[in-house]
Write a protein that holds these residues in place. Structure first.
Motif, PDB file in Angstrom:
ATOM      1  N   GLU A   1       0.832  -1.206   0.000  1.00 48.56           N
ATOM      2  CA  GLU A   1       0.000   0.000   0.000  1.00 48.56           C
ATOM      3  C   GLU A   1       0.867   1.257   0.000  1.00 48.56           C
ATOM      4  O   GLU A   1       0.577   2.228  -0.703  1.00 48.56           O
ATOM      5  CB  GLU A   1      -0.917  -0.003   1.234  1.00 48.56           C
ATOM      6  N   ASN A   2       1.934   1.248   0.796  1.00 52.24           N
ATOM      7  CA  ASN A   2       2.817   2.420   0.883  1.00 52.24           C
ATOM      8  C   ASN A   2       3.498   2.704  -0.444  1.00 52.24           C
ATOM      9  O   ASN A   2       3.625   3.865  -0.855  1.00 52.24           O
ATOM     10  CB  ASN A   2       3.871   2.210   1.977  1.00 52.24           C
ATOM     11  N   GLU A   3       3.950   1.635  -1.114  1.00 49.38           N
ATOM     12  CA  GLU A   3       4.629   1.832  -2.401  1.00 49.38           C
ATOM     13  C   GLU A   3       3.659   2.362  -3.452  1.00 49.38           C
ATOM     14  O   GLU A   3       4.012   3.231  -4.263  1.00 49.38           O
ATOM     15  CB  GLU A   3       5.269   0.530  -2.876  1.00 49.38           C
ATOM     16  N   LEU A   4       2.438   1.840  -3.446  1.00 49.71           N
ATOM     17  CA  LEU A   4       1.437   2.342  -4.382  1.00 49.71           C
ATOM     18  C   LEU A   4       1.131   3.816  -4.124  1.00 49.71           C
ATOM     19  O   LEU A   4       0.988   4.612  -5.055  1.00 49.71           O
ATOM     20  CB  LEU A   4       0.158   1.510  -4.277  1.00 49.71           C
ATOM     21  N   LYS A   5       1.042   4.158  -2.853  1.00 52.60           N
ATOM     22  CA  LYS A   5       0.772   5.554  -2.485  1.00 52.60           C
ATOM     23  C   LYS A   5       1.899   6.471  -2.948  1.00 52.60           C
ATOM     24  O   LYS A   5       1.662   7.572  -3.455  1.00 52.60           O
ATOM     25  CB  LYS A   5       0.585   5.667  -0.971  1.00 52.60           C
ATOM     26  N   GLN A   6       3.143   6.016  -2.788  1.00 51.43           N
ATOM     27  CA  GLN A   6       4.293   6.803  -3.226  1.00 51.43           C
ATOM     28  C   GLN A   6       4.292   7.026  -4.738  1.00 51.43           C
ATOM     29  O   GLN A   6       4.839   8.011  -5.234  1.00 51.43           O
ATOM     30  CB  GLN A   6       5.587   6.100  -2.809  1.00 51.43           C
ATOM     31  N   PRO A  38      -4.381   6.075  -6.540  1.00 50.80           N
ATOM     32  CA  PRO A  38      -5.381   6.832  -5.785  1.00 50.80           C
ATOM     33  C   PRO A  38      -6.221   6.026  -4.793  1.00 50.80           C
ATOM     34  O   PRO A  38      -6.740   6.588  -3.830  1.00 50.80           O
ATOM     35  CB  PRO A  38      -6.282   7.408  -6.884  1.00 50.80           C
ATOM     36  N   LEU A  39      -6.390   4.707  -5.009  1.00 56.09           N
ATOM     37  CA  LEU A  39      -7.326   3.947  -4.193  1.00 56.09           C
ATOM     38  C   LEU A  39      -6.672   3.387  -2.936  1.00 56.09           C
ATOM     39  O   LEU A  39      -5.573   2.825  -2.994  1.00 56.09           O
ATOM     40  CB  LEU A  39      -7.929   2.806  -5.011  1.00 56.09           C
ATOM     41  N   ILE A  72      -7.848  -5.716  -5.589  1.00 58.82           N
ATOM     42  CA  ILE A  72      -6.557  -6.267  -5.166  1.00 58.82           C
ATOM     43  C   ILE A  72      -5.729  -6.650  -6.384  1.00 58.82           C
ATOM     44  O   ILE A  72      -4.527  -6.364  -6.463  1.00 58.82           O
ATOM     45  CB  ILE A  72      -6.758  -7.483  -4.236  1.00 58.82           C
ATOM     46  N   LEU A  73      -6.367  -7.299  -7.360  1.00 55.75           N
ATOM     47  CA  LEU A  73      -5.662  -7.703  -8.570  1.00 55.75           C
ATOM     48  C   LEU A  73      -5.096  -6.497  -9.309  1.00 55.75           C
ATOM     49  O   LEU A  73      -3.929  -6.497  -9.727  1.00 55.75           O
ATOM     50  CB  LEU A  73      -6.611  -8.479  -9.480  1.00 55.75           C
ATOM     51  N   GLU A  74      -5.890  -5.449  -9.465  1.00 50.44           N
ATOM     52  CA  GLU A  74      -5.423  -4.264 -10.179  1.00 50.44           C
ATOM     53  C   GLU A  74      -4.284  -3.571  -9.440  1.00 50.44           C
ATOM     54  O   GLU A  74      -3.358  -3.047 -10.064  1.00 50.44           O
ATOM     55  CB  GLU A  74      -6.598  -3.316 -10.406  1.00 50.44           C
ATOM     56  N   LYS A  75      -4.336  -3.573  -8.112  1.00 48.92           N
ATOM     57  CA  LYS A  75      -3.230  -3.001  -7.338  1.00 48.92           C
ATOM     58  C   LYS A  75      -1.939  -3.787  -7.577  1.00 48.92           C
ATOM     59  O   LYS A  75      -0.857  -3.194  -7.723  1.00 48.92           O
ATOM     60  CB  LYS A  75      -3.574  -2.990  -5.851  1.00 48.92           C
ATOM     61  N   LEU A  76      -2.047  -5.104  -7.607  1.00 48.20           N
ATOM     62  CA  LEU A  76      -0.864  -5.926  -7.843  1.00 48.20           C
ATOM     63  C   LEU A  76      -0.290  -5.682  -9.234  1.00 48.20           C
ATOM     64  O   LEU A  76       0.930  -5.637  -9.415  1.00 48.20           O
ATOM     65  CB  LEU A  76      -1.214  -7.401  -7.671  1.00 48.20           C
ATOM     66  N   LEU A  77      -1.148  -5.489 -10.219  1.00 45.33           N
ATOM     67  CA  LEU A  77      -0.659  -5.224 -11.568  1.00 45.33           C
ATOM     68  C   LEU A  77       0.013  -3.856 -11.659  1.00 45.33           C
ATOM     69  O   LEU A  77       1.028  -3.702 -12.357  1.00 45.33           O
ATOM     70  CB  LEU A  77      -1.805  -5.336 -12.574  1.00 45.33           C
TER      71      LEU A  77
END
Length: 231
Positions: free
Chosen positions: A160-165, A169-170, A202-207
């Motif tokens: 989650e932190n890496e995606l936020k960095q 947006p989600l 969850i799948l889209e976040k992983l991609l």
């Protein structure tokens, strides 16, 4: 020179009138390309093209001259673990297409990686043999594959932190976080209650996470099929 190796069929394209060019992940040589003659011929007495369907597990004897060759040839080939359910189950075959597309876009090493090959083989066998609780297989596959590719996920919060960095947006709600954490911690087959929207998220976040680490990943064409099949 002839070599024995196991392999996992990933994809193929037609070549000339009756041949194919197949991409196979091998135990000994990593990702490789082979030209296979005559498999599409109407005169062929056996349905050899079936050996190159997604994720088929292969025993092969192959010609490899040197590392500079980009296309090799196969002397002998057979399936060592025939599928019982995977090609005949719509959900499983859709998951198989997704996995083969991911592997085709992420595997780059042309050398042996025994732990990675074993992981892929174990994953394929689980999917074929599973009678239930495989609806989250593709999520766990991505989570585990990342470690073999060099950017493993330690915790869901780290993800989650890496995606936020990277300005994704989600943000996950507690239900999604707990479900994703459970999928990360346990082996295939663990029962995790997820509705369709959270599973897709969850799948889209992983991609997105994969695209952060692999610039060339590009569009995943089988994703739309999964959205329809995995309700």
């Amino acid at each position: 020179m002839l070599h024995k190796t196991r392999g996992v069929a990933l994809s193929y394209i037609r070549y000339r009138e009756s041949s194919i060019i197949a991409k196979i992940y091998t135990e000994v040589f990593g990702i490789q390309t082979y030209i296979v003659n005559g498999v599409r011929s109407s005169k062929s007495k056996t349905n050899r093209i079936a050996l190159f369907q997604p994720l088929t597990l292969l025993d092969m004897v192959v010609y490899h001259k040197n590392k500079d060759d980009t296309v090799h040839r196969i002397s002998e080939i057979k399936c060592y673990a025939p599928f019982q359910t995977l090609p005949y189950d719509v959900m499983k075959s859709s998951l198989a297409l997704f996995v083969t597309e991911i592997l085709g876009k992420t595997l780059r090493e042309e050398e042996s990686n025994q732990p990675l090959f074993q992981f892929i083989e174990d994953s394929v066998l689980f999917l074929d043999e599973a009678g239930k609780s495989f609806e989250n297989f593709h999520i766990q596959f991505l989570m585990q594959l990342a470690a073999y590719l060099g950017f493993g996920i330690e915790t869901i919060q780290d993800l989650e932190n890496e995606l936020k960095q990277n300005r994704y947006p989600l943000v996950s709600d507690p239900i999604e976080m707990n479900a994703a954490d459970r999928l990360l911690m346990y082996e295939y087959g663990v029962e995790v209650a997820l509705d369709r929207n959270r599973r897709i998220q969850i799948l889209e976040k992983l991609l997105v996470f994969y695209k952060i680490h692999i610039d060339s990943l590009g569009e995943i064409k089988s994703l739309e099929v999964l959205r329809e099949v995995l309700r």
